[in-house]
Design a protein around this motif. Structure first.
Motif, PDB file in Angstrom:
ATOM      1  N   ARG A   1      42.595  34.921  39.843  1.00 25.30           N
ATOM      2  CA  ARG A   1      41.490  33.979  39.687  1.00 25.30           C
ATOM      3  C   ARG A   1      40.335  34.622  38.919  1.00 25.30           C
ATOM      4  O   ARG A   1      40.163  35.839  38.934  1.00 25.30           O
ATOM      5  CB  ARG A   1      40.969  33.520  41.054  1.00 25.30           C
TER       6      ARG A   1
ATOM      7  N   GLU B   1      41.822  37.899  43.975  1.00 23.50           N
ATOM      8  CA  GLU B   1      42.927  37.105  44.496  1.00 23.50           C
ATOM      9  C   GLU B   1      43.982  36.971  43.403  1.00 23.50           C
ATOM     10  O   GLU B   1      43.691  36.508  42.302  1.00 23.50           O
ATOM     11  CB  GLU B   1      42.418  35.720  44.920  1.00 23.50           C
TER      12      GLU B   1
ATOM     13  N   ASN C   1      43.211  29.935  47.198  1.00 21.31           N
ATOM     14  CA  ASN C   1      41.862  29.382  47.173  1.00 21.31           C
ATOM     15  C   ASN C   1      41.447  28.889  45.790  1.00 21.31           C
ATOM     16  O   ASN C   1      40.279  28.558  45.571  1.00 21.31           O
ATOM     17  CB  ASN C   1      40.851  30.445  47.636  1.00 21.31           C
TER      18      ASN C   1
ATOM     19  N   GLU D   1      37.278  32.594  39.131  1.00 25.29           N
ATOM     20  CA  GLU D   1      36.165  31.883  39.772  1.00 25.29           C
ATOM     21  C   GLU D   1      35.169  31.375  38.738  1.00 25.29           C
ATOM     22  O   GLU D   1      33.963  31.331  38.955  1.00 25.29           O
ATOM     23  CB  GLU D   1      35.467  32.767  40.808  1.00 25.29           C
TER      24      GLU D   1
END
Length: 515
Positions: free
Chosen positions: A95, A32, A51, A97
């Motif tokens: 990202r 992303e 997100n 994460e």
């Protein structure tokens, strides 16, 4: 918030391979991405990344890292953890994460690292045992045990009148240049023959000052059990903000291994200013003195991680000595009152005492330890009550005597006794005292052994007593170290030993003068 240490990536080399969501084709991966809208003053505004979550690491096209902090509908506010001049508007960002993590383990002992755990001392790479998240939840109340084991600082005023226990949070505050850092460094030096791991987190200080402190620790042979985290004023403000949380994570590793840790935050005034700067740049609503509304929370969640654990949860402890700077002796300012309400007591350093050369310049009347005698060796208890009363009366009488030239004999005697107590409580930096020396001097001064001695001679006599008392009272010293209370016989033996030493010294001085 992630608490599974195995999921935290290695900061640095491994970032080339992180966060790849592999598909059936091994040559294709999905990530992303977003785009930098603007960058400056330690933050970046990013569009995209729908997100992304709070406190997640993001990576820029040039390899720099950032911390997602503001999650607005149209953009993400990112705190930069690297140099902003390497990032431009339009750059790609994606990202990871992952949350921010730091290396932990014994390999960090004796090293100087930054807020990401990267070495700064040219001693080679670090081989970390594991990686802990920078943000971790504080231990639950049921996992904790009350503070009862003393942490000796080697400073008479603190160990006798303001005792600190392992797992306690004791605030050190005072104006500029009153000796706040000196007390923290002495506390580290005094742990070199103990099992206590020390962590010194420097926030917003100049590099020269940090280098000087590391040099002092090396000269005192205290660096072997110490980790120094450098978050100097020249690094990005985002790293200054994350530094104390990273240092705490390093300490939590040792605490969970059943070891005792002493952590110094020097100082949280600069940390609060760094957070205020970031919050204003991120357009968070300002409150009192332009600090954001959660300024109390950022320090509360930090210091709540310092505690003493039950045996079934490791049995270790982490003692915190946060330092803050006051302005014009104002203890009621916003940040000082916040920290006073969070901690278990405070040590206040008075510029008035500092100017009078009363060092350490601890104002006993404005200082307090809320753990008190529960975390103090029993040997102190036979002298501290009398000492505290005599010293408090002396300070009041000394102030009163400035307005009157006529004083009765009892008042003069109390003032003279108080002057000798203050002389015994004076202590040079790096001149930490073992417990037997402290107790012997306190017994002597409270029993009036120094009353007939001229004030300039008290310091010399105290030095001679310190050098010889341990050999004369080895059994009592062992008893004190084991944490056993001293009885009246032990006290009388100690007092007689001190008097004998003073008589021997007096005779030797007379013989030297005769020769």
């Amino acid at each position: 918030m992630i608490d599974d240490h195995s999921t935290i990536p290695v900061i640095g080399a491994a970032f080339d391979n992180i966060n790849r969501a592999w598909t059936a084709d091994p040559d294709i991966f999905i990530r992303e991405t977003g785009k930098v809208i603007s960058v400056g003053e330690g933050i970046a505004r990013v569009e995209g990344l729908p997100n992304v979550v709070t406190d997640e690491l993001v990576k820029f096209a040039n390899g720099s890292l950032g911390l997602a902090y503001n999650l607005d509908p149209d953009e993400v506010g990112v705190i930069l953890l690297g140099e902003e001049n390497l990032i431009e508007a339009g750059d790609e960002v994606f990202r990871t994460e992952r949350v921010l993590g730091v290396p932990v383990g014994d390999a960090l002992l004796g090293r100087v690292v930054d807020a990401l755990g990267r070495p700064l001392d040219e001693k080679g790479t670090l081989r970390a045992v594991s990686y802990y998240p920078v943000e971790r939840p504080a231990p639950p109340i049921m996992n904790r045990v009350s503070v009862s084991v003393p942490l000796q600082t080697g400073i008479v005023t603190i160990d006798a009148l303001l005792p600190i226990g392992r797992g306690q949070r004791e605030l050190i505050l005072g104006d500029r240049q009153t000796g706040k850092t000196a007390i923290a460094v002495d506390s580290i030096v005094n742990q070199k023959d103990t099992d206590v791991i020390c962590i010194y987190c420097a926030i917003g200080k100049q590099r020269a000052e940090i280098n000087r402190l590391v040099s002092d620790l090396q000269k005192q042979e205290a660096m072997e059990h110490t980790i120094v985290m450098s978050a100097s004023s020249s690094i990005p403000v985002g790293l200054q903000y994350t530094a104390p949380y990273a240092a705490t994570s390093m300490g939590e590793y040792f605490m969970e291994q059943g070891r005792d840790v002493l952590i110094i935050y020097d100082d949280l005034t600069w940390h609060a200013r760094a957070y205020r700067e970031l919050a204003l740049l991120l357009r968070r609503p300002p409150g009192r003195e332009a600090y954001p509304g959660d300024i109390f929370y950022i320090h509360a969640r930090l210091l709540e991680r310092c505690t003493r654990l039950r045996e079934e949860y490791g049995g270790g402890s982490m003692t915190a000595l946060p330092i803050i700077e006051t302005q014009a002796q104002d203890m009621s300012a916003f940040i000082p009152t916040n920290l006073i309400s969070i901690t278990d007591g405070q040590i206040y350093l008075s510029p008035t005492l500092f100017r009078k050369d009363v060092l350490p310049a601890i104002d006993v009347g404005k200082s307090v330890s809320r753990v008190g005698g529960a975390a103090q060796l029993p040997a102190y208890r036979m002298v501290t009550d009398e000492l505290r009363l005599d010293y408090a009366q002396f300070e009041e009488l000394e102030a009163f005597s400035r307005f009157s030239s006529r004083l009765d004999e009892d008042t003069r005697r109390q003032i003279e006794r108080g002057k000798r107590i203050r002389e015994i409580l004076k202590q040079d930096q790096f001149d930490t005292m073992p417990v037997i020396q402290q107790v012997a001097l306190l017994v002597a001064v409270t029993q009036g052994v120094f009353d007939d001695m001229e004030l300039p001679e008290v310091k010399k006599a105290a030095r001679k007593i310190r050098m010889n008392i341990a050999a004369r009272l080895d059994e009592v010293a062992d008893k004190i170290t084991r944490g056993e209370p001293l009885n009246s016989i032990d006290r009388r033996n100690m007092e007689e030993s001190v008097k004998t030493l003073l008589e021997d010294l007096s005779q030797n001085s007379e013989q030297e003068e005769g020769v």
